[in-house]
Design an enzyme around this catalytic site. Structure first.
Site, PDB file in Angstrom:
ATOM      1  N   GLY A 109      21.348 -31.652   4.643  1.00  0.00           N
ATOM      2  CA  GLY A 109      20.672 -30.650   5.468  1.00  0.00           C
ATOM      3  C   GLY A 109      20.147 -29.566   4.554  1.00  0.00           C
ATOM      4  O   GLY A 109      20.917 -28.884   3.894  1.00  0.00           O
ATOM      5  N   HIS A 110      18.824 -29.453   4.453  1.00  0.00           N
ATOM      6  CA  HIS A 110      18.231 -28.424   3.610  1.00  0.00           C
ATOM      7  C   HIS A 110      17.552 -27.401   4.498  1.00  0.00           C
ATOM      8  O   HIS A 110      16.732 -27.751   5.325  1.00  0.00           O
ATOM      9  CB  HIS A 110      17.187 -29.036   2.675  1.00  0.00           C
ATOM     10  CG  HIS A 110      17.782 -29.893   1.610  1.00  0.00           C
ATOM     11  ND1 HIS A 110      17.062 -30.790   0.877  1.00  0.00           N
ATOM     12  CD2 HIS A 110      19.046 -29.966   1.140  1.00  0.00           C
ATOM     13  CE1 HIS A 110      17.852 -31.389   0.010  1.00  0.00           C
ATOM     14  NE2 HIS A 110      19.067 -30.915   0.160  1.00  0.00           N
ATOM     15  N   GLN A 145      23.294 -34.122  -1.505  1.00  0.00           N
ATOM     16  CA  GLN A 145      24.724 -33.847  -1.757  1.00  0.00           C
ATOM     17  C   GLN A 145      24.908 -33.297  -3.178  1.00  0.00           C
ATOM     18  O   GLN A 145      23.990 -32.671  -3.689  1.00  0.00           O
ATOM     19  CB  GLN A 145      25.582 -35.105  -1.522  1.00  0.00           C
ATOM     20  CG  GLN A 145      25.693 -35.522  -0.061  1.00  0.00           C
ATOM     21  CD  GLN A 145      24.537 -36.367   0.421  1.00  0.00           C
ATOM     22  OE1 GLN A 145      24.127 -37.286  -0.239  1.00  0.00           O
ATOM     23  NE2 GLN A 145      24.007 -36.059   1.590  1.00  0.00           N
ATOM     24  N   ASP A 155      23.887 -13.001  -4.248  1.00  0.00           N
ATOM     25  CA  ASP A 155      23.826 -11.833  -3.354  1.00  0.00           C
ATOM     26  C   ASP A 155      24.971 -11.817  -2.343  1.00  0.00           C
ATOM     27  O   ASP A 155      25.375 -10.748  -1.879  1.00  0.00           O
ATOM     28  CB  ASP A 155      22.479 -11.791  -2.615  1.00  0.00           C
ATOM     29  CG  ASP A 155      22.245 -13.067  -1.826  1.00  0.00           C
ATOM     30  OD1 ASP A 155      22.211 -14.144  -2.459  1.00  0.00           O
ATOM     31  OD2 ASP A 155      22.141 -13.001  -0.586  1.00  0.00           O
ATOM     32  N   LYS A 159      19.752 -26.638  -3.006  1.00  0.00           N
ATOM     33  CA  LYS A 159      18.748 -27.463  -3.700  1.00  0.00           C
ATOM     34  C   LYS A 159      17.397 -27.409  -3.007  1.00  0.00           C
ATOM     35  O   LYS A 159      16.362 -27.456  -3.648  1.00  0.00           O
ATOM     36  CB  LYS A 159      19.198 -28.929  -3.732  1.00  0.00           C
ATOM     37  CG  LYS A 159      20.446 -29.182  -4.504  1.00  0.00           C
ATOM     38  CD  LYS A 159      20.859 -30.639  -4.408  1.00  0.00           C
ATOM     39  CE  LYS A 159      21.333 -31.063  -3.035  1.00  0.00           C
ATOM     40  NZ  LYS A 159      22.593 -30.464  -2.583  1.00  0.00           N
ATOM     41  N   GLY A 169      18.753 -13.812  -2.436  1.00  0.00           N
ATOM     42  CA  GLY A 169      18.625 -13.620  -0.990  1.00  0.00           C
ATOM     43  C   GLY A 169      18.196 -14.912  -0.327  1.00  0.00           C
ATOM     44  O   GLY A 169      18.008 -15.931  -0.989  1.00  0.00           O
ATOM     45  N   LYS A 197      22.850 -17.866  -4.352  1.00  0.00           N
ATOM     46  CA  LYS A 197      23.670 -17.021  -3.471  1.00  0.00           C
ATOM     47  C   LYS A 197      24.541 -15.980  -4.180  1.00  0.00           C
ATOM     48  O   LYS A 197      25.629 -15.638  -3.683  1.00  0.00           O
ATOM     49  CB  LYS A 197      24.528 -17.900  -2.567  1.00  0.00           C
ATOM     50  CG  LYS A 197      23.679 -18.659  -1.528  1.00  0.00           C
ATOM     51  CD  LYS A 197      24.541 -19.280  -0.495  1.00  0.00           C
ATOM     52  CE  LYS A 197      23.894 -19.340   0.855  1.00  0.00           C
ATOM     53  NZ  LYS A 197      24.692 -19.948   1.893  1.00  0.00           N
ATOM     54  N   THR A 239      23.942 -29.605   8.992  1.00  0.00           N
ATOM     55  CA  THR A 239      23.871 -30.862   9.741  1.00  0.00           C
ATOM     56  C   THR A 239      24.843 -30.867  10.910  1.00  0.00           C
ATOM     57  O   THR A 239      24.505 -31.266  12.012  1.00  0.00           O
ATOM     58  CB  THR A 239      24.168 -32.050   8.791  1.00  0.00           C
ATOM     59  OG1 THR A 239      23.171 -32.031   7.773  1.00  0.00           O
ATOM     60  CG2 THR A 239      24.132 -33.376   9.498  1.00  0.00           C
ATOM     61  N   THR A 240      26.062 -30.414  10.677  1.00  0.00           N
ATOM     62  CA  THR A 240      27.093 -30.559  11.709  1.00  0.00           C
ATOM     63  C   THR A 240      27.532 -29.225  12.311  1.00  0.00           C
ATOM     64  O   THR A 240      28.242 -29.214  13.315  1.00  0.00           O
ATOM     65  CB  THR A 240      28.354 -31.210  11.099  1.00  0.00           C
ATOM     66  OG1 THR A 240      28.790 -30.383  10.021  1.00  0.00           O
ATOM     67  CG2 THR A 240      28.073 -32.609  10.588  1.00  0.00           C
ATOM     68  N   ASP A 254      25.212 -28.581  -0.443  1.00  0.00           N
ATOM     69  CA  ASP A 254      24.922 -27.261   0.120  1.00  0.00           C
ATOM     70  C   ASP A 254      24.782 -26.174  -0.947  1.00  0.00           C
ATOM     71  O   ASP A 254      25.054 -25.004  -0.702  1.00  0.00           O
ATOM     72  CB  ASP A 254      26.010 -26.818   1.128  1.00  0.00           C
ATOM     73  CG  ASP A 254      26.272 -27.874   2.162  1.00  0.00           C
ATOM     74  OD1 ASP A 254      25.300 -28.457   2.653  1.00  0.00           O
ATOM     75  OD2 ASP A 254      27.451 -28.121   2.479  1.00  0.00           O
ATOM     76  N   THR A 301      30.177 -36.540   7.835  1.00  0.00           N
ATOM     77  CA  THR A 301      29.245 -35.898   8.776  1.00  0.00           C
ATOM     78  C   THR A 301      29.077 -36.750  10.039  1.00  0.00           C
ATOM     79  O   THR A 301      28.353 -36.365  10.946  1.00  0.00           O
ATOM     80  CB  THR A 301      27.868 -35.716   8.114  1.00  0.00           C
ATOM     81  OG1 THR A 301      27.376 -37.008   7.738  1.00  0.00           O
ATOM     82  CG2 THR A 301      27.944 -34.826   6.891  1.00  0.00           C
ATOM     83  N   PRO A 340      32.333 -25.103  10.032  1.00  0.00           N
ATOM     84  CA  PRO A 340      32.553 -24.037   9.046  1.00  0.00           C
ATOM     85  C   PRO A 340      32.889 -24.656   7.700  1.00  0.00           C
ATOM     86  O   PRO A 340      33.664 -25.609   7.629  1.00  0.00           O
ATOM     87  CB  PRO A 340      33.758 -23.250   9.588  1.00  0.00           C
ATOM     88  CG  PRO A 340      34.213 -23.949  10.802  1.00  0.00           C
ATOM     89  CD  PRO A 340      33.325 -25.122  11.103  1.00  0.00           C
TER      90      PRO A 340
HETATM   91  P1  IMP Z   1      29.276 -38.647   4.637  1.00  0.00           P
HETATM   92  O1  IMP Z   1      28.249 -38.489   3.566  1.00  0.00           O
HETATM   93  O2  IMP Z   1      28.781 -38.238   5.981  1.00  0.00           O
HETATM   94  O3  IMP Z   1      29.896 -40.004   4.628  1.00  0.00           O
HETATM   95  O4  IMP Z   1      30.479 -37.624   4.301  1.00  0.00           O
HETATM   96  C1  IMP Z   1      31.331 -37.791   3.162  1.00  0.00           C
HETATM   97  C2  IMP Z   1      31.677 -36.431   2.574  1.00  0.00           C
HETATM   98  O5  IMP Z   1      30.516 -35.836   2.012  1.00  0.00           O
HETATM   99  C3  IMP Z   1      32.214 -35.419   3.591  1.00  0.00           C
HETATM  100  O6  IMP Z   1      33.149 -34.589   2.947  1.00  0.00           O
HETATM  101  C4  IMP Z   1      30.982 -34.632   3.972  1.00  0.00           C
HETATM  102  O7  IMP Z   1      31.288 -33.363   4.457  1.00  0.00           O
HETATM  103  C5  IMP Z   1      30.273 -34.569   2.627  1.00  0.00           C
HETATM  104  N1  IMP Z   1      28.820 -34.396   2.735  1.00  0.00           N
HETATM  105  C6  IMP Z   1      27.899 -35.334   2.990  1.00  0.00           C
HETATM  106  N2  IMP Z   1      26.668 -34.821   2.970  1.00  0.00           N
HETATM  107  C7  IMP Z   1      26.809 -33.519   2.670  1.00  0.00           C
HETATM  108  C8  IMP Z   1      25.879 -32.455   2.459  1.00  0.00           C
HETATM  109  O8  IMP Z   1      24.652 -32.609   2.519  1.00  0.00           O
HETATM  110  N3  IMP Z   1      26.428 -31.254   2.170  1.00  0.00           N
HETATM  111  C9  IMP Z   1      27.768 -31.059   2.047  1.00  0.00           C
HETATM  112  N4  IMP Z   1      28.655 -32.021   2.212  1.00  0.00           N
HETATM  113  C10 IMP Z   1      28.183 -33.251   2.517  1.00  0.00           C
END
Ligand code: IMP
Length: 401
Positions: A40-41, A218, A327, A16, A385, A325, A294-295, A13, A128, A298
């Protein structure tokens, strides 16, 4: 010709998607080499917001073709839905623009059920729940089903064997039936048939004449080998994985651009030394929109950890940092950084600019110079921004190709 790699330097997050999107303007190919739809982009253009999960972030430029590499995992039902949503925003995304490597492993309902079941036990790490870990488990166990296996006569038998071996007593039965998983494979057969890349070395020749951009998912600190284990994802997130995870010729890779946020966020469990539990953390979460793409969870918030950032820069061997970020911290009276184990505070910036569009405020410059002094590499650009245009290059944009 060398091809740039964009990776996150923290816990995912970092933004990227935005930098990949900007570099994709000139790309012929944008390539994902790890992870799945746990990513999630969010790309914001004017009032339009497009969220990608498995599809690479080059999707918005018509000339850029998108490749989901062999090191990725693919949930076919989720991928079809994502493509439909992207098409609904007016983007054309046919087989001429999206390819999925035949070696990528498929995430099925049973993998998601295993992920959920594990998360309910004490071994949960706050995933996730997209079934990513179990998909890599069945891959390494050599029982997984790959995209290229979808048309094999033995497909039913393969699914039955997988179900038998991975049946667990606490798993939701509804997601573990043959019919449910077979239905997902049928969706994959139909939906993916025109999108499969059957090439053994898809970029072996292409990299000599076409511009490729490799996009990590990630962040370095979530890497399965080098991250803060066990609070990690299940794939290799380092730039060095771009070669194996595509596959891409090693000699054609570089430079590595690392993306870091001006503060820290993390979803899921695991240490966060500088975590903010007070109103400052709350303010940053709200202002920065720090809820999972993605989820919707918070995100936990903390001050920038320079010790970890330095480790990440070394692990992924990046030569330049894009700081996103900045800003979000406007208006904070002081801004923290963890350095050599101690939390230091620097004066906050009350405005992004000393000269709008040309010079950043003095306090922000001081913050950036502190980061550069610790990391030993330049912060080449700063996110100012939400919008695509809100990226200020402190140094000339690197000529990547
Ligand atoms: P998993 O990849 O769903 O197995 O999650 C394993 C860990 O990686 C957890 O702490 C997730 O929140 C974190 N995680 C996986 N993908 C992302 C992402 O794209 N952004 C932030 N955290 C991620």
């Amino acid at each position: 010709m060398k091809h740039p790699i964009v990776v996150g330097l923290q816990y995912g997050d970092e933004g990227k998607g935005k930098i990949t999107d900007i570099l994709a303007q000139k790309a012929d190919w944008v390539i994902r080499f790890n992870g799945g739809n746990n990513a999630g982009h969010t790309i914001k253009i004017g009032n339009q917001k497009i969220v990608t999960h498995s599809v690479p972030s080059g999707v918005l430029y018509p000339q850029a073709k998108n490749f989901i590499g062999a090191g990725c995992v693919v949930d076919p039902v989720a991928l079809m839905k994502e493509c439909e949503e992207i098409r609904a925003s007016g983007v054309s995304l046919g087989p001429d623009r999206l390819k999925v490597d035949y070696r990528a492993h498929l995430t099925l309902p049973l993998h998601r059920a295993l992920d959920r079941a594990r998360e309910q036990t004490r071994q949960g790490v706050g995933t996730t729940q997209r079934g990513i870990g179990p998909t890599y488990v069945t891959k390494v166990d050599r029982l997984g089903i790959r995209v290229g296996d979808l048309w094999q006569e033995s497909l039913q038998e393969r699914l039955k064997a997988l179900m038998e071996i991975y049946a667990e007593k606490d798993v939701e039965e509804s997601a573990f039936t043959f019919d449910e998983n077979w239905a997902a494979l049928k969706v994959a057969q139909e939906g993916l048939k025109d999108f499969v890349s059957w090439e053994l070395t898809p970029f072996y020749e292409a990299f000599q004449k076409q511009r490729c951009l490799l996009e990590g998912a990630q962040g370095v600190l979530l890497d399965i080998d080098h991250g803060i284990y066990p609070y990690v994802t299940s794939s290799c997130t380092l730039a060095s994985s771009a070669a194996a995870g595509t596959p891409f010729p090693l000699s054609g890779l570089g430079p590595v651009l690392g993306v870091a946020k001006a503060y820290l966020t993390r979803v899921g469990q695991g240490p966060l030394k500088t975590e903010l539990f007070d109103e400052v953390g709350e303010r940053i979460r709200k202002k920065g929109g720090e809820f999972g793409a993605t989820t919707g969870r918070p995100r936990r918030i903390g001050w920038l950890d320079l010790d970890e950032l330095k480790m990440a820069v070394r692990l992924t061997d990046c030569t330049a940092v894009v700081l996103s970020k900045a800003d979000v911290l406007v208006g904070e009276s002081r801004v923290g950084v963890l350095h050599r184990g101690s939390l230091e505070f620097l004066p906050g910036w009350q405005d992004m600019w000393r000269v709008p569009g040309e010079k950043l405020s003095q306090e922000l410059e001081t913050f950036l110079q502190k980061i550069e002094a610790v990391l030993g590499i330049p912060v080449v650009a700063v996110g100012t921004g939400m919008d695509r245009k809100d990226l200020f290059w402190r140094q000339a944009q690197p000529a990547c190709w």
